[in-house]
Design an enzyme around this catalytic site. Structure first.
Site: not given
Ligand code: CAA
Length: 644
Positions: A127, A130, A132, A156, A337, A340, A363, A365, A367
């Site tokens: 939310e 609400a 982390s 989300f 690799i 461009g 699901e 972070t 952290e």
């Protein structure tokens, strides 16, 4: 701990890889470009019996293990990270809680169709307050007879609005912390359950993500999942498994990027030989392969532990954090690799680069993963007083702050419009003056803004006439500018668009998605007109009318007046009286010049007015202490009968 996959695992991998190469790869670029959910692909994944891989055959699943499920997510993500997360969110967040906590009836009704792929699942935890801190849930579920009444919003949410079944977390007992949260199974289509438009995302664009809005949704008592108060535990336990899915997604994206880079490096000739044979590139490739191997071990190991019902929270967190961190590194090196060429749209590696980022965020972070891991090594960190047991400690407040929320309910649209315009005039709005329709939003004192509810381009002319009549410029929600092309992009208002800080915002057919509301949180007065009474905009407005725009717009034009407007004076912020639940014992008067509210308890020491003198008794030559507006230009704040 075994790390070796079996022959069965590898033949499953082969089957899914072929499917992904043949069916998804050819359309992956188009899905990404068009932000399009692959309905047909998801249907076929279900027909192949891959939507419920780790669930028993009795529950409609394939009866395989958690490593098989991780391989499936990995292989889909190797080609398209969006398709990978559709499967992951469905299997581990939508279906798992029902498998782990559902009653026999709930499993029959919900798990079986999800595991068979007939229904898609999703998980509604996050939310605005609400994220982390998942304990900050403010959505409420109040038991009334045989139903819980669900109110609130989720943001989300992966697979929304495509999913059919949602596991939703809501506070059933306030003020007791995480133990007051419960989980519910909620079906799409129930009255009062609506969605925002899907978000326009950086990556994983073949998956949909949207907001869920619950407006007095009646959830049958039997759809409570587990016990009342068990919701937070259910969410945490579900996320432990979900993190294996995201780790597998990251692994798959990284594998896809690595393979593309290896192929390119072998083909690309510079300085007379393939760049793969030049040490700077060869070493990158060797690092990528090593990181992939380490990540794969972590992912399969956590999956194996889950399958064997061992404690695996820490291992899932390690797998998610490590796999997604190295995924970021690998996609970066893979693009480097490619040089461009890798920077060009349509190159897989460009898409992988964008798809990868979300794996370090959702699901939990990375952290939060480190917090889970370190709490297990060191012990839980002490909580700040503010957050301890903080569930719904703060009363749910609309995104646009405290608003009057006066819904104008009358028998006819004409009466509603008359009351609205009368109220606005009483609030100090002068509709004989106006600004140009194309005044930049940031400089506009008033904006008439259209959402998708405007319908077709034909109604735009009417909206512009209304903006003129209201003395406003014209604005829009993002989809109206971006997808319907009804206004230029620089006229959409929202978190990613323009911010409106003027005095009057009239929202026509705008549902009130969080992203939009963040762009108008500093608006003086918000008027909402929408035909859906459940729209979130109504919780965020000062005046609201539920009704049909086709009927209301012409009436409003008439009521504001179609005459040529005098040029509006420079914008001056009209501050509003503090919204109060009940009218105070004294008359509340507000300065039309600056919004200063006279408070008889304080008086006006600078004007030598002693505390205790009511506004009515102030001398006639008294002036606003903040902007010197004369007493006669103050307006009285009216309170409706039920707030007297
Ligand atoms: N399993 C079971 N129970 C658990 C648990 C777990 N893994 N982790 C914690 N709990 C229980 C604790 O035992 C504790 O129970 P008691 O009160 O009975 O002792 C209770 O839950 C509270 O635990 P904490 O005090 O540790 O909880 P906290 O409020 O400090 O939060 C946290 C811990 C790890 C930070 C948690 O809030 C968290 O995981 N946050 C991240 C949320 C998250 O991952 N959101 C993702 C949204 S979904 C998504 O992203 C889906 C998508 O798009 C695909």
């Amino acid at each position: 701990m075994l790390y070796q996959t079996t022959k069965d695992h590898e033949s499953l991998r082969q089957a899914i890889r072929e499917f992904a190469e043949n069916e998804i790869k050819p359309i992956a670029f188009a899905l990404d470009q068009n932000n399009e959910f692959p309905d047909e692909i998801v249907k076929k994944i279900g027909e192949n019996n891959w939507m419920g891989l780790p669930y028993s055959k009795k529950d409609g699943g394939a009866g395989l293990d958690v490593i098989s499920y991780a391989i499936a997510v990995e292989e889909l993500s190797r080609v398209d990270g969006g398709v990978g997360v559709i499967l992951s969110a469905h299997t581990s967040l939508g279906a798992y809680p029902v498998e782990a906590y559902g009653t026999k009836e709930q499993k029959e009704k919900y798990l079986v169709p999800m595991a068979k792929g007939e229904k898609i699942g999703a998980f509604g935890l996050t939310e605005t307050e609400a994220g982390s801190d998942a304990s900050g849930t403010q959505t409420t579920a109040i038991l009334e007879g045989d139903h819980y009444i669900l109110n609130g919003s989720k943001i989300f949410i992966t697979n929304a609005p495509k999913a059919d079944i949602y596991i939703v977390f809501a506070v059933t007992t306030p003020d007791i912390g995480t133990h007051g949260i419960s989980a519910f199974i909620v079906e799409k289509g129930w009255e009062g359950f609506t969605f925002s438009d899907p978000y326009d995302k950086l990556g994983i664009r073949s998956s949909t993500t949207a907001e869920l809005h619950f407006n007095n949704v009646k959830v049958p008592k039997e759809n409570l999942l587990g016990q009342e108060g068990q919701g937070f535990r259910i969410a945490m336990q579900t996320l432990d498994g979900g993190r294996i899915g995201i780790a597998a997604q990251a692994l798959g994206i990284a594998q896809g990027a690595y393979e593309a880079a290896l192929k390119y490096a072998r083909e690309r000739i510079q300085f007379g030989r393939p760049i793969a044979q030049q040490q700077s590139i060869a070493f990158k490739i060797s690092d990528m392969a090593t990181q992939l191997r380490a990540a794969r071990f972590l992912v399969y190991s956590a999956a194996e532990m889950k399958h064997n019902e061992l404690r695996y929270s820490v291992e899932a967190a390690m797998a998610k954090q490590y796999a997604s961190d190295v995924c970021m590194k690998i996609v970066d090196d893979a693009l480097q690799i490619h040089g461009g060429s890798g920077y060009m749209k349509g190159m897989d590696v460009e898409r992988f680069y964008r798809d990868a980022k979300i794996t370090t965020i959702y699901e939990g972070t990375n952290e939060i993963q480190r917090l889970v891991i370190s709490a297990n090594l060191i012990g839980r960190m002490p909580k700040s007083k503010k957050s301890a047991g903080g569930v719904a400690a703060k009363k749910a407040e609309p995104i646009t702050g405290v608003r009057k929320r006066e819904m104008i309910q009358t028998d006819t649209a004409q009466e509603a419009v008359d009351i609205l315009v009368e109220n606005l005039k009483k609030d100090g709005f002068d509709f004989t003056v106006g600004i140009d329709l194309n005044t930049p939003i940031v400089d506009s004192d008033r904006v008439v803004s259209v959402g998708k509810g405007i319908g077709s381009e034909d109604n735009m002319e009417l909206a512009k006439q209304l903006a003129h009549a209201a003395g406003a410029s014209i604005g829009a929600s993002r989809p109206v500018a971006e997808s319907m092309y009804l206004l230029p992009l620089e006229r959409y208002i929202g978190m990613s668009g323009q911010k409106f800080k003027g005095n009057l915002y009239i929202a026509l057919g705008i549902s009130g998605a969080v992203q939009h509301l963040k762009g108008i949180k500093d608006a003086g007065t918000i008027v909402a007109i929408n035909n859906n009474p459940g729209s979130a905009i109504f919780k965020n407005c000062d005046y609201g009318i539920v009704g049909d725009l086709n009927e209301i717009m012409p009436l409003l034009i008439e009521a504001f007046g179609t005459e040529e407007k005098k040029p509006a004076p420079p914008m001056k912020r009209i501050r509003k009286a503090k919204p109060r639940k009940l009218a105070p014992a004294y008359g509340v008067y507000v300065c039309t010049g600056c919004g200063y509210e006279y408070d008889p308890e304080l008086g006006d020491p600078e004007g030598e007015i002693d505390p205790g003198l009511t506004f009515e008794n102030l001398p006639d030559n008294w002036e606003c202490p903040e902007c010197q507006t004369v007493k006669a230009d103050f307006i009285e704040e009216k309170y409706p009968a039920d707030r007297q």
